[in-house]
Motif scaffolding. Structure first.
Motif, mmCIF file in Angstrom:
data_model
loop_
_atom_site.group_PDB
_atom_site.id
_atom_site.type_symbol
_atom_site.label_atom_id
_atom_site.label_comp_id
_atom_site.label_asym_id
_atom_site.label_seq_id
_atom_site.Cartn_x
_atom_site.Cartn_y
_atom_site.Cartn_z
ATOM 1 N N PHE A 234 -7.389 5.672 4.473
ATOM 2 C CA PHE A 234 -6.953 4.282 4.300
ATOM 3 C C PHE A 234 -5.870 3.880 5.310
ATOM 4 N N ASN A 235 -5.731 4.705 6.371
ATOM 5 C CA ASN A 235 -4.746 4.416 7.437
ATOM 6 C C ASN A 235 -3.379 4.050 6.880
ATOM 7 N N ILE A 236 -2.863 4.879 6.008
ATOM 8 C CA ILE A 236 -1.579 4.554 5.369
ATOM 9 C C ILE A 236 -0.427 4.815 6.344
ATOM 10 N N ASN B 125 9.871 11.941 0.462
ATOM 11 C CA ASN B 125 8.810 11.126 -0.143
ATOM 12 C C ASN B 125 8.185 10.242 0.927
ATOM 13 N N PRO B 126 6.847 10.146 0.972
ATOM 14 C CA PRO B 126 6.220 9.173 1.875
ATOM 15 C C PRO B 126 6.571 7.754 1.407
ATOM 16 N N ILE B 127 7.126 6.949 2.308
ATOM 17 C CA ILE B 127 7.446 5.555 2.006
ATOM 18 C C ILE B 127 6.432 4.692 2.753
ATOM 19 N N ILE B 128 5.611 3.967 1.984
ATOM 20 C CA ILE B 128 4.507 3.190 2.561
ATOM 21 C C ILE B 128 5.055 1.879 3.102
ATOM 22 N N LYS B 129 4.727 1.599 4.378
ATOM 23 C CA LYS B 129 5.339 0.451 5.049
ATOM 24 C C LYS B 129 4.904 -0.923 4.515
ATOM 25 N N GLY B 130 3.720 -1.057 3.958
ATOM 26 C CA GLY B 130 3.276 -2.370 3.467
ATOM 27 C C GLY B 130 3.896 -2.805 2.139
ATOM 28 N N ALA B 131 4.666 -1.918 1.488
ATOM 29 C CA ALA B 131 5.258 -2.256 0.189
ATOM 30 C C ALA B 131 6.456 -3.172 0.400
ATOM 31 N N PHE B 132 6.744 -4.062 -0.592
ATOM 32 C CA PHE B 132 7.953 -4.876 -0.440
ATOM 33 C C PHE B 132 9.167 -4.185 -1.037
ATOM 34 N N LEU B 133 8.899 -3.165 -1.891
ATOM 35 C CA LEU B 133 9.984 -2.424 -2.527
ATOM 36 C C LEU B 133 9.536 -0.984 -2.733
#
Ligand SMILES: Cc1cc2nc3c(=O)[nH]c(=O)nc-3n(C[C@H](O)[C@H](O)[C@H](O)COP(=O)(O)O)c2cc1C
Length: 187
Positions: free
Chosen positions: A99-101, A110-118
């Motif tokens: 999913f190209n995360i 912890n992996p922090i996903i860039k598309g999240a707002f929080l």
């Protein structure tokens, strides 16, 4: 009112819609990413946060081995992402590749996903077996946020655009209608 004495909680979709989040963890070997509706903030001080995870999930053991997890909140436009990571297993595919995360690792790894707002970066504090799920409790060490969606005013961390992802059950997603917002108390 009518009553059902026998029911299957798995199909009791009338409790939805519920806000959906995405949890991640990295145990040094495997990276976990899964969707959650069964989660809850638990304490202001210390800032404790609980997630209820079935031991059947690949993420379950990854989180317990990592002794840390992050919880991500998404805008409604990312509902398809929540559905994808919540309907596939890291046991069979690498969801990060598939999913190209886009992510970075927090100081807790912890992996922090860039598309999240929080994103709430938590370290593990304890866990409890509750029926067929495990309540995993973490303490929030830091909060990542996207300034386009969240504004920080003094102590307050406020959401500008409240159209977040809600799971409605049966593979359906919904969001809140800003037109229905009413202020009933001055803060
Ligand atoms: C919207 C949504 C909410 C979910 N909520 C939970 C939950 O609260 N707890 C849980 O254990 N699984 C929940 N799931 C199921 C897991 O996210 C799903 O089984 C996922 O594929 C597990 O991935 P994994 O095997 O890589 O850990 C949810 C799925 C969706 C789509």
């Amino acid at each position: 009112m009518k009553v059902l004495e026998k029911f299957n909680f798995k199909t009791l979709y009338a409790v939805y819609p519920m806000s959906a989040v995405v949890a991640t963890a990295y145990d040094g070997e495997n990276k976990a990413v899964m969707s959650l509706v069964w989660y809850t903030p638990l304490s202001f001080d210390p800032p404790l946060y609980g997630i209820s995870v079935s031991p059947k999930r690949f993420s379950h053991d990854v989180i317990l081995r990592a002794r840390a997890f992050a919880v991500h909140y998404f805008h409604y436009e990312h509902s398809d992402f929540v559905e994808k990571v919540g309907s596939t297993s890291g046991r069979f595919i690498d969801k990060y590749k598939e999913f190209n995360i886009d992510f970075f690792l927090s100081p807790l790894r912890n992996p922090i996903i860039k598309g999240a707002f929080l994103a709430l970066d938590c370290y593990y504090t304890e866990h409890f077996t509750l029926g067929d799920h495990t309540l995993i409790v973490g303490e929030i060490q830091r909060v990542y946020y996207d300034e386009n969606f969240v504004e920080v005013k003094g102590d307050y961390i406020l959401l500008k655009d409240k159209r977040t992802v809600f799971y409605a059950g049966m593979g359906e997603y919904i969001t809140s209608d800003p037109k229905t917002l009413i202020k009933l108390r001055k803060v």
